[in-house]
Design a protein around this motif. Sequence first.
Motif, PDB file in Angstrom:
ATOM      1  N   HIS A 149      48.164   9.848  36.684  1.00 40.83           N
ATOM      2  CA  HIS A 149      47.774   9.588  35.303  1.00 40.83           C
ATOM      3  C   HIS A 149      46.923  10.729  34.774  1.00 40.83           C
ATOM      4  N   LEU A 150      47.021  10.929  33.470  1.00 39.38           N
ATOM      5  CA  LEU A 150      46.283  11.971  32.773  1.00 39.38           C
ATOM      6  C   LEU A 150      45.179  11.329  31.947  1.00 39.38           C
ATOM      7  N   THR A 151      44.014  11.924  31.995  1.00 38.68           N
ATOM      8  CA  THR A 151      42.907  11.486  31.149  1.00 38.68           C
ATOM      9  C   THR A 151      42.600  12.586  30.152  1.00 38.68           C
ATOM     10  N   LEU A 152      42.843  12.306  28.876  1.00 34.34           N
ATOM     11  CA  LEU A 152      42.504  13.244  27.806  1.00 34.34           C
ATOM     12  C   LEU A 152      41.110  12.863  27.310  1.00 34.34           C
ATOM     13  N   GLY A 153      40.133  13.672  27.657  1.00 29.62           N
ATOM     14  CA  GLY A 153      38.754  13.385  27.289  1.00 29.62           C
ATOM     15  C   GLY A 153      38.299  14.241  26.127  1.00 29.62           C
ATOM     16  N   THR A 154      37.487  13.652  25.252  1.00 23.45           N
ATOM     17  CA  THR A 154      36.940  14.407  24.124  1.00 23.45           C
ATOM     18  C   THR A 154      35.537  13.926  23.816  1.00 23.45           C
ATOM     19  N   ARG A 155      34.638  14.848  23.566  1.00 22.84           N
ATOM     20  CA  ARG A 155      33.266  14.504  23.178  1.00 22.84           C
ATOM     21  C   ARG A 155      33.124  14.763  21.687  1.00 22.84           C
ATOM     22  N   LEU A 156      33.073  13.694  20.913  1.00 16.80           N
ATOM     23  CA  LEU A 156      33.033  13.803  19.458  1.00 16.80           C
ATOM     24  C   LEU A 156      31.615  14.099  18.979  1.00 16.80           C
ATOM     25  N   PRO A 157      31.469  14.801  17.858  1.00 19.02           N
ATOM     26  CA  PRO A 157      30.124  15.113  17.345  1.00 19.02           C
ATOM     27  C   PRO A 157      29.334  13.836  17.063  1.00 19.02           C
ATOM     28  N   SER A 158      28.074  13.833  17.484  1.00 19.64           N
ATOM     29  CA  SER A 158      27.216  12.668  17.310  1.00 19.64           C
ATOM     30  C   SER A 158      26.039  13.006  16.397  1.00 19.64           C
ATOM     31  N   ALA A 159      25.254  11.979  16.070  1.00 20.22           N
ATOM     32  CA  ALA A 159      24.046  12.208  15.276  1.00 20.22           C
ATOM     33  C   ALA A 159      23.092  13.136  16.012  1.00 20.22           C
ATOM     34  N   GLY A 160      23.077  13.056  17.352  1.00 25.16           N
ATOM     35  CA  GLY A 160      22.237  13.957  18.126  1.00 25.16           C
ATOM     36  C   GLY A 160      22.634  15.410  17.935  1.00 25.16           C
ATOM     37  N   ASP A 161      23.945  15.681  17.875  1.00 22.95           N
ATOM     38  CA  ASP A 161      24.423  17.042  17.613  1.00 22.95           C
ATOM     39  C   ASP A 161      23.989  17.512  16.230  1.00 22.95           C
ATOM     40  N   LEU A 162      24.023  16.598  15.259  1.00 24.17           N
ATOM     41  CA  LEU A 162      23.587  16.940  13.907  1.00 24.17           C
ATOM     42  C   LEU A 162      22.104  17.287  13.883  1.00 24.17           C
ATOM     43  N   LEU A 163      21.294  16.539  14.629  1.00 23.71           N
ATOM     44  CA  LEU A 163      19.860  16.824  14.667  1.00 23.71           C
ATOM     45  C   LEU A 163      19.575  18.159  15.339  1.00 23.71           C
ATOM     46  N   ARG A 164      20.381  18.513  16.352  1.00 24.13           N
ATOM     47  CA  ARG A 164      20.207  19.831  16.969  1.00 24.13           C
ATOM     48  C   ARG A 164      20.515  20.942  15.966  1.00 24.13           C
ATOM     49  N   ARG A 165      21.528  20.739  15.159  1.00 26.09           N
ATOM     50  CA  ARG A 165      21.847  21.742  14.130  1.00 26.09           C
ATOM     51  C   ARG A 165      20.749  21.787  13.063  1.00 26.09           C
TER      52      ARG A 165
END
Length: 327
Positions: free
Chosen positions: A235-251
Amino acid sequence: MDTLIAGAAHCAAADGLAGLLSPLTESAFLRHRLGVEPVLIRGRERRFTGLFGWSQLNEVLASHRADPARIHLVRSADGMSLASCSEPVPQLARRGRPTRLRPDRLQEALAAGATLVVDGVEELHAPLRDLVAEVERSLGALVQANLYVNLGGAQQGFHTHWDDHDVLILQAEGTKRWDIHPPTTEHPVGVLSNPPRPAAGAVSWSGELTDGDVLYLPRGWWHTVRAVEGAPSAHLTLGTRLPSAGDLLRRLLVHLVGEHGIVRQDLPRFADAERADGWYAALRRVLADAAAEPGLLEKLAAELDAGAPVRPRFSLPHGGPVESGPR
């Protein structure tokens, strides 16, 4: 968890996310399911023929070196390591000490209960790379495909765990047993979260994924994955980390560092109380003003979205790299 029946007998790379999730439309998934709840799509046998299967796996293993940064052997009942399943690559001119997998030793390890894991397998197989690139365009985020292979004797399985990113599981060959548990902490994030383990018996869905099925799990959903005796699985696992509010605060922090000297200053650890109080009051004003500034957070979010990684495509000998992927 909703269980749907796939709308097409086969899924091609060009079909992307819509092809994997049919009969759900892509827009319905993105608006109402993404990051919210699991979805199971039951597909017909051989649905992923042409994308990935046993023949493609055998070709990948035969044509690539045993890179320990990419290929792993886990849950081996007798402790066989990847190194014990490898041999030196014959070379006309020695360059390093590359190794390749030995088919007989790998077969022994898998028969003894090991699971073979290949990280970023889309980089080794063009149809998968094309599929992943299409999913990236839909999500506007990096996607990585990891491959998990066992021969049906892996009784230990993988312990109950949660992922800090969303996953799409494609059962390319065979059968795998899954138990799914609801999140115990809302929207957990990596090392910053330590959700309590789910209570015994707190299973929201239990069943088998078979050839052609797709399962979507948002981050934070606990799951237990086990082999089915006598049923080889890939089986294949397609993983993705979507932008979060934490990413916005870092920016936002990067923005404030460039705009305000106080954000770049050292903490007033050795100042008297009056000066320290004034410094913290000034910093609070900067933060409050930034949070209240009309359109600032939205602008930074748009920049974050536009900065998603891209995959290079080369056009030698006539031109430079042509980037493709999410924008």
